[in-house]
Design an enzyme around this catalytic site. Structure first.
Site, PDB file in Angstrom:
ATOM      1  N   SER A 132       0.158  -0.823 -11.664  1.00  0.00           N
ATOM      2  CA  SER A 132       0.663  -0.803 -10.287  1.00  0.00           C
ATOM      3  C   SER A 132       0.379   0.544  -9.665  1.00  0.00           C
ATOM      4  O   SER A 132       0.840   1.583 -10.149  1.00  0.00           O
ATOM      5  CB  SER A 132       2.175  -1.043 -10.273  1.00  0.00           C
ATOM      6  OG  SER A 132       2.685  -0.667  -9.014  1.00  0.00           O
ATOM      7  N   HIS A 151      -2.779  -3.907  -9.401  1.00  0.00           N
ATOM      8  CA  HIS A 151      -1.592  -4.424  -8.720  1.00  0.00           C
ATOM      9  C   HIS A 151      -1.258  -3.528  -7.525  1.00  0.00           C
ATOM     10  O   HIS A 151      -1.056  -2.322  -7.680  1.00  0.00           O
ATOM     11  CB  HIS A 151      -0.433  -4.461  -9.714  1.00  0.00           C
ATOM     12  CG  HIS A 151       0.825  -5.057  -9.186  1.00  0.00           C
ATOM     13  ND1 HIS A 151       1.050  -6.413  -9.142  1.00  0.00           N
ATOM     14  CD2 HIS A 151       1.945  -4.480  -8.690  1.00  0.00           C
ATOM     15  CE1 HIS A 151       2.260  -6.655  -8.640  1.00  0.00           C
ATOM     16  NE2 HIS A 151       2.831  -5.493  -8.345  1.00  0.00           N
ATOM     17  N   ASP A 161       1.201  -2.884  -4.353  1.00  0.00           N
ATOM     18  CA  ASP A 161       2.529  -3.175  -3.820  1.00  0.00           C
ATOM     19  C   ASP A 161       2.610  -2.872  -2.327  1.00  0.00           C
ATOM     20  O   ASP A 161       2.585  -1.714  -1.921  1.00  0.00           O
ATOM     21  CB  ASP A 161       3.579  -2.344  -4.569  1.00  0.00           C
ATOM     22  CG  ASP A 161       3.790  -2.846  -5.979  1.00  0.00           C
ATOM     23  OD1 ASP A 161       4.167  -4.014  -6.142  1.00  0.00           O
ATOM     24  OD2 ASP A 161       3.560  -2.066  -6.926  1.00  0.00           O
ATOM     25  N   MET A 170       4.917  -2.875   0.855  1.00  0.00           N
ATOM     26  CA  MET A 170       6.353  -2.875   1.194  1.00  0.00           C
ATOM     27  C   MET A 170       6.523  -2.534   2.663  1.00  0.00           C
ATOM     28  O   MET A 170       5.844  -1.645   3.177  1.00  0.00           O
ATOM     29  CB  MET A 170       7.094  -1.833   0.364  1.00  0.00           C
ATOM     30  CG  MET A 170       6.918  -2.003  -1.132  1.00  0.00           C
ATOM     31  SD  MET A 170       7.939  -0.797  -2.002  1.00  0.00           S
ATOM     32  CE  MET A 170       7.472  -1.135  -3.699  1.00  0.00           C
ATOM     33  N   HIS A 201       0.941  -7.730  -4.198  1.00  0.00           N
ATOM     34  CA  HIS A 201       2.352  -8.110  -4.289  1.00  0.00           C
ATOM     35  C   HIS A 201       3.008  -7.750  -2.963  1.00  0.00           C
ATOM     36  O   HIS A 201       3.265  -6.574  -2.686  1.00  0.00           O
ATOM     37  CB  HIS A 201       3.000  -7.350  -5.465  1.00  0.00           C
ATOM     38  CG  HIS A 201       4.462  -7.611  -5.629  1.00  0.00           C
ATOM     39  ND1 HIS A 201       5.266  -6.842  -6.445  1.00  0.00           N
ATOM     40  CD2 HIS A 201       5.274  -8.562  -5.097  1.00  0.00           C
ATOM     41  CE1 HIS A 201       6.515  -7.305  -6.395  1.00  0.00           C
ATOM     42  NE2 HIS A 201       6.546  -8.340  -5.580  1.00  0.00           N
ATOM     43  N   MET A 238       5.927  -7.369  -0.694  1.00  0.00           N
ATOM     44  CA  MET A 238       7.381  -7.264  -0.578  1.00  0.00           C
ATOM     45  C   MET A 238       7.689  -7.052   0.895  1.00  0.00           C
ATOM     46  O   MET A 238       8.033  -5.948   1.338  1.00  0.00           O
ATOM     47  CB  MET A 238       7.889  -6.107  -1.452  1.00  0.00           C
ATOM     48  CG  MET A 238       7.899  -6.461  -2.934  1.00  0.00           C
ATOM     49  SD  MET A 238       7.932  -5.024  -4.003  1.00  0.00           S
ATOM     50  CE  MET A 238       6.187  -4.659  -4.026  1.00  0.00           C
ATOM     51  N   MET A 258      10.279 -11.030 -11.229  1.00  0.00           N
ATOM     52  CA  MET A 258      10.599  -9.593 -11.114  1.00  0.00           C
ATOM     53  C   MET A 258      11.609  -9.227 -12.200  1.00  0.00           C
ATOM     54  O   MET A 258      12.662  -9.857 -12.311  1.00  0.00           O
ATOM     55  CB  MET A 258      11.192  -9.269  -9.739  1.00  0.00           C
ATOM     56  CG  MET A 258      10.195  -9.256  -8.589  1.00  0.00           C
ATOM     57  SD  MET A 258       8.804  -8.106  -8.784  1.00  0.00           S
ATOM     58  CE  MET A 258       9.646  -6.511  -8.893  1.00  0.00           C
ATOM     59  N   PHE A 291      11.039  -0.023  -5.988  1.00  0.00           N
ATOM     60  CA  PHE A 291      10.719   1.287  -6.556  1.00  0.00           C
ATOM     61  C   PHE A 291      10.165   1.169  -7.970  1.00  0.00           C
ATOM     62  O   PHE A 291      10.559   0.269  -8.715  1.00  0.00           O
ATOM     63  CB  PHE A 291      11.968   2.179  -6.575  1.00  0.00           C
ATOM     64  CG  PHE A 291      12.521   2.411  -5.198  1.00  0.00           C
ATOM     65  CD1 PHE A 291      12.011   3.428  -4.392  1.00  0.00           C
ATOM     66  CD2 PHE A 291      13.503   1.580  -4.690  1.00  0.00           C
ATOM     67  CE1 PHE A 291      12.489   3.613  -3.104  1.00  0.00           C
ATOM     68  CE2 PHE A 291      13.990   1.762  -3.392  1.00  0.00           C
ATOM     69  CZ  PHE A 291      13.479   2.786  -2.601  1.00  0.00           C
ATOM     70  N   GLY A 292       9.288   2.102  -8.330  1.00  0.00           N
ATOM     71  CA  GLY A 292       8.793   2.183  -9.691  1.00  0.00           C
ATOM     72  C   GLY A 292       9.774   2.946 -10.562  1.00  0.00           C
ATOM     73  O   GLY A 292      10.746   3.519 -10.065  1.00  0.00           O
ATOM     74  N   GLY A 293       9.549   2.928 -11.859  1.00  0.00           N
ATOM     75  CA  GLY A 293      10.310   3.758 -12.781  1.00  0.00           C
ATOM     76  C   GLY A 293      11.714   3.285 -13.111  1.00  0.00           C
ATOM     77  O   GLY A 293      12.505   4.057 -13.662  1.00  0.00           O
ATOM     78  N   ASP A 304       7.014  -7.872 -13.698  1.00  0.00           N
ATOM     79  CA  ASP A 304       6.801  -6.636 -12.946  1.00  0.00           C
ATOM     80  C   ASP A 304       8.110  -5.858 -12.886  1.00  0.00           C
ATOM     81  O   ASP A 304       9.097  -6.342 -12.325  1.00  0.00           O
ATOM     82  CB  ASP A 304       6.312  -7.001 -11.535  1.00  0.00           C
ATOM     83  CG  ASP A 304       6.050  -5.791 -10.640  1.00  0.00           C
ATOM     84  OD1 ASP A 304       6.125  -4.651 -11.115  1.00  0.00           O
ATOM     85  OD2 ASP A 304       5.777  -6.017  -9.441  1.00  0.00           O
ATOM     86  N   GLY A 305       8.076  -4.655 -13.468  1.00  0.00           N
ATOM     87  CA  GLY A 305       9.229  -3.765 -13.395  1.00  0.00           C
ATOM     88  C   GLY A 305       9.745  -3.373 -14.762  1.00  0.00           C
ATOM     89  O   GLY A 305      10.203  -4.223 -15.526  1.00  0.00           O
ATOM     90  N   GLY A 306       9.627  -2.096 -15.092  1.00  0.00           N
ATOM     91  CA  GLY A 306      10.183  -1.588 -16.341  1.00  0.00           C
ATOM     92  C   GLY A 306       9.426  -2.009 -17.584  1.00  0.00           C
ATOM     93  O   GLY A 306       9.953  -1.898 -18.700  1.00  0.00           O
ATOM     94  N   GLY A 339       3.516   0.239 -13.917  1.00  0.00           N
ATOM     95  CA  GLY A 339       3.279   1.363 -13.013  1.00  0.00           C
ATOM     96  C   GLY A 339       3.427   2.675 -13.750  1.00  0.00           C
ATOM     97  O   GLY A 339       2.446   3.275 -14.203  1.00  0.00           O
ATOM     98  N   SER A 340       4.678   3.100 -13.915  1.00  0.00           N
ATOM     99  CA  SER A 340       4.898   4.410 -14.533  1.00  0.00           C
ATOM    100  C   SER A 340       4.381   4.459 -15.965  1.00  0.00           C
ATOM    101  O   SER A 340       3.862   5.495 -16.399  1.00  0.00           O
ATOM    102  CB  SER A 340       6.380   4.793 -14.461  1.00  0.00           C
ATOM    103  OG  SER A 340       7.197   3.701 -14.793  1.00  0.00           O
TER     104      SER A 340
HETATM  105  C1  DX5 Z   1       8.504  -2.499  -7.802  1.00  0.00           C
HETATM  106  C2  DX5 Z   1       7.047  -2.861  -7.813  1.00  0.00           C
HETATM  107  C3  DX5 Z   1       6.384  -2.596  -9.102  1.00  0.00           C
HETATM  108  C4  DX5 Z   1       6.457  -1.163  -9.577  1.00  0.00           C
HETATM  109  C5  DX5 Z   1       6.610  -1.223 -11.057  1.00  0.00           C
HETATM  110  O1  DX5 Z   1       9.110  -3.070  -6.718  1.00  0.00           O
HETATM  111  O2  DX5 Z   1       6.868  -4.241  -7.519  1.00  0.00           O
HETATM  112  O3  DX5 Z   1       5.047  -3.097  -9.121  1.00  0.00           O
HETATM  113  O4  DX5 Z   1       5.339  -0.375  -9.263  1.00  0.00           O
HETATM  114  O5  DX5 Z   1       6.768   0.050 -11.550  1.00  0.00           O
HETATM  115  P1  DX5 Z   1       7.236   0.341 -13.039  1.00  0.00           P
HETATM  116  O6  DX5 Z   1       6.217  -0.304 -13.961  1.00  0.00           O
HETATM  117  O7  DX5 Z   1       7.239   1.815 -13.113  1.00  0.00           O
HETATM  118  O8  DX5 Z   1       8.595  -0.280 -13.224  1.00  0.00           O
HETATM  119 ZN    ZN Z   2       4.837  -5.081  -7.829  1.00  0.00          ZN
END
Ligand code: DX5
Ligand code: ZN
Length: 223
Positions: A8, A31, A33, A35, A64, A66, A135, A141-143, A173-175, A195-196
């Site tokens: 991401s 990926h 994002d 927003m 993606h 959002m 999700m 948010f990432g991380g 997607d996420g964590g 992502g992170s």
């Molecule tokens: C969050 C995004 C993700 C985000 C994931 O709303 O949809 O794609 O970048 O980041 P990580 O992998 O760090 O949770």
């Molecule tokens: Zn995403």
């Protein structure tokens, strides 16, 4: 079944996308994002930026969205040549109609659901989509840390996809990171956004390979 790793770019350097795309050249898809600061309390970029990304990488883009009103905005991303366009069930007025529109333009159509949204009513229309995105954190948010409660939906979608032999990718997607990807793959996911976990790694390509082989092991050991 192979495991796909989609880094991401929310965790990338927003003024050095070209450099950062090159640093993840072994990714399966990228990926992206989008927003709008309404559907989620964060703002990234829109269609002109995504159309430009399309020009600087040969990788398929996994968009993606959002955003509010995807019925209105999502087709533009398909028209710009995105490989896959995923919109949120909570925001769409007519998810099936929108998916058909996206497919008719030539993109894969994806349906995303937030952690608090039940999957049940969508299980009947899975064949209308090319991808379901469960999700595993609240979008925005990432991380963040993966929310364990969301994983029962991953298992439910996998059961349905297998029972009906559907060709639908199951994305999370996420964590997602090296501590949980094997387990989440074992429960049913085949497409992993990270992502992170990718962008903070010293060697991003090695991390992508590492995540992919952990996921493959989880898939191989499904019952
Ligand atoms: C969050 C995004 C993700 C985000 C994931 O709303 O949809 O794609 O970048 O980041 P990580 O992998 O760090 O949770
Ligand atoms: Zn995403």
């Amino acid at each position: 079944m192979s495991a796909r790793i989609n880094p991401s770019i929310l965790s990338a350097d927003f003024v050095n996308f070209e450099r950062d795309f090159n640093s993840i050249s072994n990714a399966d898809l990228i990926h992206v994002d989008v927003m709008d600061n309404h559907f989620v309390p964060n703002l990234t970029f829109g269609l002109p930026m995504v159309a430009r990304m399309q020009q600087i990488t040969p990788k398929p883009l996994d968009i993606h969205l959002m955003i509010e009103s995807p019925d209105r905005w999502a087709p533009g991303y398909a028209e710009a040549g995105a490989f896959s366009v995923t919109f949120h069930a909570e925001a769409a007025e007519s998810p099936v109609k929108l998916a058909r529109t996206l497919r008719s333009i030539g993109a894969r159509a994806g349906l995303a659901i937030k952690p608090g949204t039940a999957i049940d009513s969508y299980l009947e229309v899975l064949a209308e989509f090319d991808q379901i995105l469960v999700m595993t954190v609240e979008p925005g948010f990432g991380g963040q840390s993966l929310i364990e409660d969301t994983l029962s939906k991953v298992a439910a979608v996998r059961r349905k996809v297998d029972a009906e032999k559907l060709d639908v990718w199951l994305q999370v997607d996420g964590g997602i990171d090296e501590t949980n990807i094997e387990r989440v793959a074992n429960l049913g996911a085949d497409t992993f956004v990270a992502g992170s976990a990718v962008f903070k790694a010293e060697d991003r390509q090695a991390q992508i390979d590492n995540l992919r082989s952990l996921a493959a092991s989880g898939i191989a050991h499904r019952h």
